[in-house]
Design a protein around this motif. Structure first.
Motif, PDB file in Angstrom:
ATOM      1  N   MET A   1      13.917  -5.466  31.036  1.00  0.00           N
ATOM      2  CA  MET A   1      13.919  -6.882  30.650  1.00  0.00           C
ATOM      3  C   MET A   1      15.347  -7.299  30.268  1.00  0.00           C
ATOM      4  N   THR A   2      15.765  -8.469  30.735  1.00  0.00           N
ATOM      5  CA  THR A   2      17.161  -8.868  30.467  1.00  0.00           C
ATOM      6  C   THR A   2      17.366  -9.204  28.981  1.00  0.00           C
ATOM      7  N   ASN A   3      18.533  -8.824  28.496  1.00  0.00           N
ATOM      8  CA  ASN A   3      18.963  -9.123  27.111  1.00  0.00           C
ATOM      9  C   ASN A   3      18.066  -8.542  26.031  1.00  0.00           C
ATOM     10  N   ALA A   4      17.189  -7.617  26.367  1.00  0.00           N
ATOM     11  CA  ALA A   4      16.279  -7.093  25.343  1.00  0.00           C
ATOM     12  C   ALA A   4      17.090  -6.464  24.206  1.00  0.00           C
ATOM     13  N   LEU A   5      16.622  -6.644  22.990  1.00  0.00           N
ATOM     14  CA  LEU A   5      17.345  -6.094  21.832  1.00  0.00           C
ATOM     15  C   LEU A   5      16.816  -4.717  21.443  1.00  0.00           C
ATOM     16  N   THR A   6      15.876  -4.222  22.221  1.00  0.00           N
ATOM     17  CA  THR A   6      15.311  -2.906  21.901  1.00  0.00           C
ATOM     18  C   THR A   6      14.922  -2.190  23.196  1.00  0.00           C
ATOM     19  N   THR A   7      14.819  -0.867  23.093  1.00  0.00           N
ATOM     20  CA  THR A   7      14.292  -0.117  24.245  1.00  0.00           C
ATOM     21  C   THR A   7      12.928   0.483  23.874  1.00  0.00           C
ATOM     22  N   ASN A   8      12.415   0.101  22.711  1.00  0.00           N
ATOM     23  CA  ASN A   8      11.123   0.622  22.257  1.00  0.00           C
ATOM     24  C   ASN A   8      10.048   0.325  23.315  1.00  0.00           C
ATOM     25  N   PRO A   9       9.455   1.375  23.915  1.00  0.00           N
ATOM     26  CA  PRO A   9       8.519   1.134  25.022  1.00  0.00           C
ATOM     27  C   PRO A   9       7.290   0.319  24.613  1.00  0.00           C
ATOM     28  N   SER A  10       6.758   0.545  23.406  1.00  0.00           N
ATOM     29  CA  SER A  10       5.540  -0.197  23.031  1.00  0.00           C
ATOM     30  C   SER A  10       5.861  -1.683  22.848  1.00  0.00           C
ATOM     31  N   VAL A  11       7.071  -1.964  22.358  1.00  0.00           N
ATOM     32  CA  VAL A  11       7.471  -3.366  22.171  1.00  0.00           C
ATOM     33  C   VAL A  11       7.659  -4.021  23.545  1.00  0.00           C
ATOM     34  N   LEU A  12       8.402  -3.338  24.425  1.00  0.00           N
ATOM     35  CA  LEU A  12       8.698  -3.937  25.733  1.00  0.00           C
ATOM     36  C   LEU A  12       7.413  -4.174  26.538  1.00  0.00           C
ATOM     37  N   LYS A  13       6.527  -3.194  26.471  1.00  0.00           N
ATOM     38  CA  LYS A  13       5.293  -3.324  27.261  1.00  0.00           C
ATOM     39  C   LYS A  13       4.474  -4.528  26.764  1.00  0.00           C
ATOM     40  N   TRP A  14       4.338  -4.618  25.452  1.00  0.00           N
ATOM     41  CA  TRP A  14       3.518  -5.696  24.895  1.00  0.00           C
ATOM     42  C   TRP A  14       4.135  -7.060  25.220  1.00  0.00           C
ATOM     43  N   ILE A  15       5.460  -7.149  25.090  1.00  0.00           N
ATOM     44  CA  ILE A  15       6.113  -8.439  25.362  1.00  0.00           C
ATOM     45  C   ILE A  15       5.984  -8.797  26.851  1.00  0.00           C
ATOM     46  N   GLU A  16       6.160  -7.799  27.718  1.00  0.00           N
ATOM     47  CA  GLU A  16       6.018  -8.080  29.159  1.00  0.00           C
ATOM     48  C   GLU A  16       4.626  -8.635  29.471  1.00  0.00           C
ATOM     49  N   GLU A  17       3.620  -8.025  28.852  1.00  0.00           N
ATOM     50  CA  GLU A  17       2.252  -8.525  29.088  1.00  0.00           C
ATOM     51  C   GLU A  17       2.098  -9.974  28.618  1.00  0.00           C
ATOM     52  N   LYS A  18       2.720 -10.257  27.472  1.00  0.00           N
ATOM     53  CA  LYS A  18       2.538 -11.607  26.916  1.00  0.00           C
ATOM     54  C   LYS A  18       3.363 -12.637  27.696  1.00  0.00           C
ATOM     55  N   ILE A  19       4.476 -12.191  28.294  1.00  0.00           N
ATOM     56  CA  ILE A  19       5.241 -13.109  29.147  1.00  0.00           C
ATOM     57  C   ILE A  19       4.393 -13.460  30.376  1.00  0.00           C
ATOM     58  N   GLU A  20       3.767 -12.432  30.923  1.00  0.00           N
ATOM     59  CA  GLU A  20       2.929 -12.680  32.088  1.00  0.00           C
ATOM     60  C   GLU A  20       1.774 -13.629  31.745  1.00  0.00           C
ATOM     61  N   LEU A  21       1.241 -13.462  30.538  1.00  0.00           N
ATOM     62  CA  LEU A  21       0.121 -14.298  30.104  1.00  0.00           C
ATOM     63  C   LEU A  21       0.552 -15.753  29.878  1.00  0.00           C
ATOM     64  N   THR A  22       1.617 -15.920  29.093  1.00  0.00           N
ATOM     65  CA  THR A  22       1.945 -17.280  28.627  1.00  0.00           C
ATOM     66  C   THR A  22       2.900 -18.019  29.578  1.00  0.00           C
ATOM     67  N   GLN A  23       3.598 -17.277  30.415  1.00  0.00           N
ATOM     68  CA  GLN A  23       4.511 -17.838  31.430  1.00  0.00           C
ATOM     69  C   GLN A  23       5.579 -18.796  30.897  1.00  0.00           C
ATOM     70  N   PRO A  24       6.407 -18.315  29.976  1.00  0.00           N
ATOM     71  CA  PRO A  24       7.478 -19.179  29.459  1.00  0.00           C
ATOM     72  C   PRO A  24       8.534 -19.466  30.529  1.00  0.00           C
ATOM     73  N   ASP A  25       9.244 -20.591  30.379  1.00  0.00           N
ATOM     74  CA  ASP A  25      10.388 -20.864  31.257  1.00  0.00           C
ATOM     75  C   ASP A  25      11.572 -20.002  30.863  1.00  0.00           C
ATOM     76  N   ARG A  26      11.643 -19.703  29.558  1.00  0.00           N
ATOM     77  CA  ARG A  26      12.823 -19.028  29.029  1.00  0.00           C
ATOM     78  C   ARG A  26      12.367 -18.057  27.947  1.00  0.00           C
ATOM     79  N   VAL A  27      13.057 -16.950  27.786  1.00  0.00           N
ATOM     80  CA  VAL A  27      12.724 -15.999  26.723  1.00  0.00           C
ATOM     81  C   VAL A  27      13.965 -15.831  25.847  1.00  0.00           C
ATOM     82  N   MET A  28      13.812 -15.955  24.566  1.00  0.00           N
ATOM     83  CA  MET A  28      14.966 -15.817  23.675  1.00  0.00           C
ATOM     84  C   MET A  28      14.682 -14.736  22.645  1.00  0.00           C
ATOM     85  N   TRP A  29      15.518 -13.718  22.633  1.00  0.00           N
ATOM     86  CA  TRP A  29      15.392 -12.639  21.650  1.00  0.00           C
ATOM     87  C   TRP A  29      16.096 -13.089  20.370  1.00  0.00           C
ATOM     88  N   ILE A  30      15.365 -13.244  19.315  1.00  0.00           N
ATOM     89  CA  ILE A  30      15.957 -13.688  18.049  1.00  0.00           C
ATOM     90  C   ILE A  30      16.647 -12.488  17.385  1.00  0.00           C
TER      91      ILE A  30
END
Ligand code: OXD
Ligand code: MN
Length: 591
Positions: A1-30
């Motif tokens: 995932m671009t610009n991700a602030l972590t490589t934690n697999p459980s975090v990345l997997k969960w966020i990827e699923e939620k991106i697919e679900l909610t379909q944002p135009d943009r993702v911003m890592w706070i």
């Protein structure tokens, strides 16, 4: 995932699923940086989500108005989605997890289209401390991001502390259309997951607070042997510098924030007494290496009710709101671009907008601020913030205090005979409704440990957990008390002055913890000798007045016991035998 602030697999997997679900135009890592937050505040102002207030008078402060149909927590639409219905218990709404996920995912599908997903890493408790628990909230609201920056320890250091662990709380918030009919706040304790849809109001969407720090954390505490409680934490410093810490639970509208930030009466100030605030709403408590109970406030700010907060009622709270704060649903003073609410002072602004954003005429009898309007203020602004606020070990608790609003039944203060009796005292916490709110005075609403809307599992199991904690603490357990600031006389006036003078009662509590004063054993527990509560300097208040509010009326308590028995009936087999035994002792004592 671009610009991700972590490589934690459980975090990345969960966020990827939620991106697919909610379909944002943009993702911003706070990342929690000042620059990023400033950018978001500016964007919030450009879209009308936020108003920047007067930089001279209220530096760094913003006003936000929530939708008119979205101004408070929605208990009726809050669900505990445990695998088994019986684990949610009779005091929670329950939905089967599969059914809830499928309904919520249908609502959330595509909900971020045309929007930005903000990924918020946050810590409840100081990062890296033994108390700390981590969470990630996904949201499409800038208001949520900037509020979480106040209410939690938010930023990329959370990913560093989390490492590759999958022990973190998942939170998904989607504003959707703010449709009341599709508003749900759902908790999945078995998955450490919270999903909140169709709301933008703080109590429903700042997922670190009630959802995580109470409903999910109460489950974690039960599994891991600690306690998540709806309690303020304060320290009373004596003239010799010794500080005694007290945790206290009261239902809403009983003055928790005021007690947490109490200013001692002049007489006590002159002697050198001070009160330090550790927290005003939530306490996480664990048994420390010394065997005592240690508490930490997992939050980093105050989300307080604005109306009624004034330089008179709570100067420390008001001062806390004077910089870097967010105000929600208050009056916007258009003359000087500041804010106002009822009872702040006697000068409502003449040129102003009300909480709905409409031009407001302060003489037309309507309220300018919503009764549940809020301030979100950094704890660091509080003039009486405890130096232990960020302590990784927390503070050692000497006394636990419960309380409610009772016109007659409960005396000003009493102490439980022992821990189990104290758990009983907490389990019967109740508050009477006021005429102003309901038209019916004196309707008792039971709110055990002030956790009725916040306990994330079966209340009977929760009481059992309390009993078990007492067994582990043994003679190091805090002493347990009950207070009632709200006794009224025959004309219905409050007898006890309250506010700063509540320190007089805390002094008795501390004296009892230190074994310095005796007390009268009554049917309900230990009640003070009138001589042991200092009433020096109180106007129109003599010993007889004090005695009148220390009285335990057996007839009223017999009615109370019947009410408790009826309430306990709800919990069936899950009512701990220890509490049933305490009720039997009360009944026998009243004979
Ligand atoms: C709160 C509450 O907002 O208890 O703290 O409702
Ligand atoms: Mn609260």
């Amino acid at each position: 995932m671009t610009n991700a602030l972590t490589t934690n697999p459980s975090v990345l997997k969960w966020i990827e699923e939620k991106i697919e679900l909610t379909q944002p135009d943009r993702v911003m890592w706070i990342d929690g940086s000042h620059e990023q937050l400033e950018e978001l505040r500016a964007e919030g102002c450009s879209t009308g989500e936020l108003f920047k207030l007067n930089e001279e008078k209220l530096p760094g402060c913003y006003l936000h108005l929530s939708a008119v149909n979205d101004v408070a927590r929605v208990e009726g639409r809050t669900f505990i989605c445990s695998e088994k219905e019986e684990d949610a218990g009779p005091t929670n709404h329950w939905m089967a997890p599969d059914e809830a996920y499928s309904m919520l995912y249908d609502i959330a599908r595509g909900a971020y289209k045309g929007r930005t997903m903000y990924i918020i890493p946050y810590s409840m408790g100081p990062v890296g401390s033994p108390f700390a628990k981590y969470g990630i909230e996904l949201t499409d609201s800038i208001y949520v991001v900037i509020s979480m920056a106040i209410m939690t320890r938010m930023g990329k250091e959370v990913y560093e502390a989390l490492g590759n662990s999958d022990d973190w709380v998942r939170g998904l918030h989607c504003k959707c259309d703010i449709d009341e009919e599709k508003r749900y706040i759902c908790h999945f304790p078995q998955d450490n997951t919270i999903i909140s849809v169709n709301s933008g109001y703080g109590g429903n969407v700042l997922l670190g607070k009630k959802c995580f720090a109470l409903r999910i954390a109460s489950n974690l505490g039960r599994q891991e042997g600690w306690m998540a409680e709806h309690m303020l934490i304060l320290g009373v410093e004596k003239p010799n510098g010794e500080i005694t810490y007290i945790a206290a639970a009261f239902p809403s509208a009983c003055g928790k924030t005021n007690l947490a930030m109490l200013i001692p009466p002049e007489l006590y100030r002159e002697k050198g007494y001070k009160v330090w605030c550790v927290g005003d709403d939530i306490a996480w408590m664990r048994i420390g290496e010394d065997g005592r109970l240690w508490a930490c406030n997992p939050e980093n700010g105050f989300f307080g009710v604005a109306p009624g907060t004034s330089m008179k009622s709570n100067p420390n709270a008001l001062i806390s709101t004077q910089k870097n704060a967010i105000f929600t649903n208050v009056v916007h003073n258009l003359d000087d671009n500041t804010v106002w609410w009822e009872s702040m002072d006697k000068n409502p602004p003449k040129n102003a907008k009300n909480w709905k954003g409409e031009i407001w005429d302060c003489t037309d009898g309507s309220k300018g601020a919503h009764p549940n309007s809020r301030f979100t203020a950094p704890a660091q602004n509080c003039p009486c913030l405890s130096s232990e606020f960020n302590s990784p070990a927390g503070v050692p608790i000497s006394a636990i205090v419960f309380g409610g609003r009772r016109a007659k039944t409960a005396p000003l203060v009493y102490q439980s005979r022992d821990w189990n009796h104290g758990v009983f005292v907490g389990s019967i916490v109740a508050s009477e409704t006021t005429a102003a709110a309901t038209g019916a005075v004196g309707v008792v609403r039971r709110d055990p440990m002030a956790m009725l809307p916040f306990c994330g599992y079966h209340m009977g199991d929760y009481w059992k957990h309390w009993i078990n904690m007492g067994k582990k603490l043994g003679d190091k357990a805090p002493k347990i008390f009950n207070v009632n600031w709200f006794r009224t006389d025959d004309e219905g006036h409050f007898v006890w002055p309250g506010f700063g003078d509540n320190l007089r009662v805390l002094e008795w509590i501390i004296n009892r913890c230190e074994g310095k004063v005796s007390a009268n054993e009554t049917a309900i527990g230990y009640v003070p000798n009138a001589d042991d509560i200092n009433i020096d300097g109180l106007e129109d208040f003599d010993r007889a007045t004090l005695e009148s509010i220390l009285e335990v009326d057996k007839a009223l308590w017999a009615e109370e016991a019947a009410g408790i028995e009826e309430f306990y009936g709800k919990f069936g087999e899950k009512l701990p035998a220890e509490l049933k035994a305490e009720l039997d002792i009360l009944k026998a004592n009243l004979k």
